[in-house]
Design a protein around this motif. Structure first.
Motif, PDB file in Angstrom:
ATOM      1  N   GLU A 282      16.269 -54.740  18.331  1.00 19.37           N
ATOM      2  CA  GLU A 282      17.567 -54.484  18.959  1.00 19.37           C
ATOM      3  C   GLU A 282      18.501 -53.735  18.007  1.00 19.37           C
ATOM      4  OE1 GLU A 282      18.408 -54.990  22.134  1.00 19.37           O
ATOM      5  OE2 GLU A 282      16.415 -55.783  22.540  1.00 19.37           O
ATOM      6  N   MET A 283      18.474 -54.086  16.733  1.00 18.77           N
ATOM      7  CA  MET A 283      19.307 -53.391  15.741  1.00 18.77           C
ATOM      8  C   MET A 283      18.884 -51.932  15.609  1.00 18.77           C
ATOM      9  SD  MET A 283      21.698 -55.122  14.350  1.00 18.77           S
ATOM     10  CE  MET A 283      22.230 -56.724  13.878  1.00 18.77           C
TER      11      MET A 283
ATOM     12  N   LEU B  88      23.504 -44.853  18.201  1.00 22.28           N
ATOM     13  CA  LEU B  88      24.738 -44.361  17.588  1.00 22.28           C
ATOM     14  C   LEU B  88      24.489 -43.116  16.745  1.00 22.28           C
ATOM     15  CD1 LEU B  88      26.271 -47.768  16.523  1.00 22.28           C
ATOM     16  CD2 LEU B  88      27.058 -46.269  18.361  1.00 22.28           C
ATOM     17  N   GLY B  89      23.243 -42.631  16.749  1.00 17.97           N
ATOM     18  CA  GLY B  89      22.926 -41.425  16.001  1.00 17.97           C
ATOM     19  C   GLY B  89      22.667 -41.679  14.526  1.00 17.97           C
ATOM     20  N   LEU B  90      22.465 -42.942  14.143  1.00 16.52           N
ATOM     21  CA  LEU B  90      22.166 -43.265  12.755  1.00 16.52           C
ATOM     22  C   LEU B  90      20.656 -43.209  12.544  1.00 16.52           C
ATOM     23  CD1 LEU B  90      24.564 -46.322  12.442  1.00 16.52           C
ATOM     24  CD2 LEU B  90      24.948 -44.039  11.537  1.00 16.52           C
ATOM     25  N   PRO B  91      20.213 -43.006  11.310  1.00 19.15           N
ATOM     26  CA  PRO B  91      18.767 -42.971  11.041  1.00 19.15           C
ATOM     27  C   PRO B  91      18.104 -44.278  11.452  1.00 19.15           C
ATOM     28  CG  PRO B  91      20.033 -42.293   9.099  1.00 19.15           C
ATOM     29  CD  PRO B  91      21.013 -42.776  10.116  1.00 19.15           C
ATOM     30  N   ALA B  92      16.855 -44.194  11.904  1.00 18.65           N
ATOM     31  CA  ALA B  92      16.126 -45.372  12.390  1.00 18.65           C
ATOM     32  C   ALA B  92      16.012 -46.463  11.319  1.00 18.65           C
ATOM     33  CB  ALA B  92      14.739 -44.968  12.871  1.00 18.65           C
ATOM     34  N   ASP B  93      15.953 -46.087  10.047  1.00 20.14           N
ATOM     35  CA  ASP B  93      15.804 -47.079   8.980  1.00 20.14           C
ATOM     36  C   ASP B  93      17.140 -47.493   8.371  1.00 20.14           C
ATOM     37  OD1 ASP B  93      16.314 -44.631   7.790  1.00 20.14           O
ATOM     38  OD2 ASP B  93      14.813 -44.868   6.205  1.00 20.14           O
ATOM     39  N   PHE B  94      18.256 -47.141   9.014  1.00 17.23           N
ATOM     40  CA  PHE B  94      19.591 -47.495   8.538  1.00 17.23           C
ATOM     41  C   PHE B  94      19.759 -48.994   8.582  1.00 17.23           C
ATOM     42  CE2 PHE B  94      24.187 -48.134   9.031  1.00 17.23           C
ATOM     43  CZ  PHE B  94      24.659 -47.375   7.975  1.00 17.23           C
ATOM     44  N   LYS B  95      20.129 -49.600   7.467  1.00  9.26           N
ATOM     45  CA  LYS B  95      20.279 -51.046   7.397  1.00  9.26           C
ATOM     46  C   LYS B  95      21.763 -51.414   7.478  1.00  9.26           C
ATOM     47  CE  LYS B  95      15.936 -51.903   6.457  1.00  9.26           C
ATOM     48  NZ  LYS B  95      15.112 -51.873   7.592  1.00  9.26           N
ATOM     49  N   LEU B  96      22.085 -52.254   8.463  1.00 11.15           N
ATOM     50  CA  LEU B  96      23.447 -52.757   8.590  1.00 11.15           C
ATOM     51  C   LEU B  96      23.550 -54.052   7.813  1.00 11.15           C
ATOM     52  CD1 LEU B  96      23.962 -52.081  12.386  1.00 11.15           C
ATOM     53  CD2 LEU B  96      25.017 -50.860  10.501  1.00 11.15           C
ATOM     54  N   PRO B  97      24.741 -54.404   7.341  1.00 12.05           N
ATOM     55  CA  PRO B  97      24.877 -55.611   6.512  1.00 12.05           C
ATOM     56  C   PRO B  97      24.930 -56.903   7.310  1.00 12.05           C
ATOM     57  CG  PRO B  97      26.992 -54.536   6.774  1.00 12.05           C
ATOM     58  CD  PRO B  97      25.962 -53.652   7.449  1.00 12.05           C
ATOM     59  N   PHE B  98      23.952 -57.145   8.184  1.00 16.31           N
ATOM     60  CA  PHE B  98      23.942 -58.375   8.989  1.00 16.31           C
ATOM     61  C   PHE B  98      22.584 -59.022   8.891  1.00 16.31           C
ATOM     62  CE2 PHE B  98      27.942 -57.332  10.565  1.00 16.31           C
ATOM     63  CZ  PHE B  98      27.953 -56.030  10.984  1.00 16.31           C
TER      64      PHE B  98
END
Length: 117
Positions: A99-100, A107-117
């Motif tokens: 889901e992340m 949102l157009g961010l890279p697939a491997d973009f890590k959010l701080p959650f």
């Protein structure tokens, strides 16, 4: 007067970034709520022990097949329960990760973009 911000065009870009950040925050809150109420099922012992848990890891239910309720097999039952819990938690984490990824890609961010959650 606005040279440090790249002129008026820079303010527009900054406003766009702020709007995107607010949208992302809103979508993250929705996703967190969804994951807290989304339930996965883990199993062990070929389905003799089943555990239901939210994608956040909260165990919400347990089902034990009566055929394995033998006092002399207490340790086996305990191991099966733990294995089912781990299975449910792993499935919840996998669903959460999927889901992340979907959210960040949307949102157009890279697939491997890590959010701080």
């Amino acid at each position: 007067m606005f040279k440090g911000l790249g002129g008026l065009g820079g303010l527009g870009d900054m406003a766009k970034m702020m709007k995107t950040a607010q949208e992302m925050q809103s979508k993250m809150a929705e996703l967190q709520d969804s994951l807290a109420s989304s339930v996965v099922q883990g199993e062990s012992g070929a389905g003799l022990v089943k555990v239901r848990a939210t994608c956040k890891g909260e165990v919400t239910g347990l089902d034990i097949d009566a055929s394995i309720l033998v006092p002399s097999e207490k340790e086996v039952l305990e191991d099966l329960i733990l294995a089912a819990i781990r299975d449910a938690q792993e499935k919840g984490q996998a669903k959460s990760g999927d889901e992340m990824r979907r959210l960040t890609e949307g949102l157009g961010l890279p697939a491997d973009f890590k959010l701080p959650f």
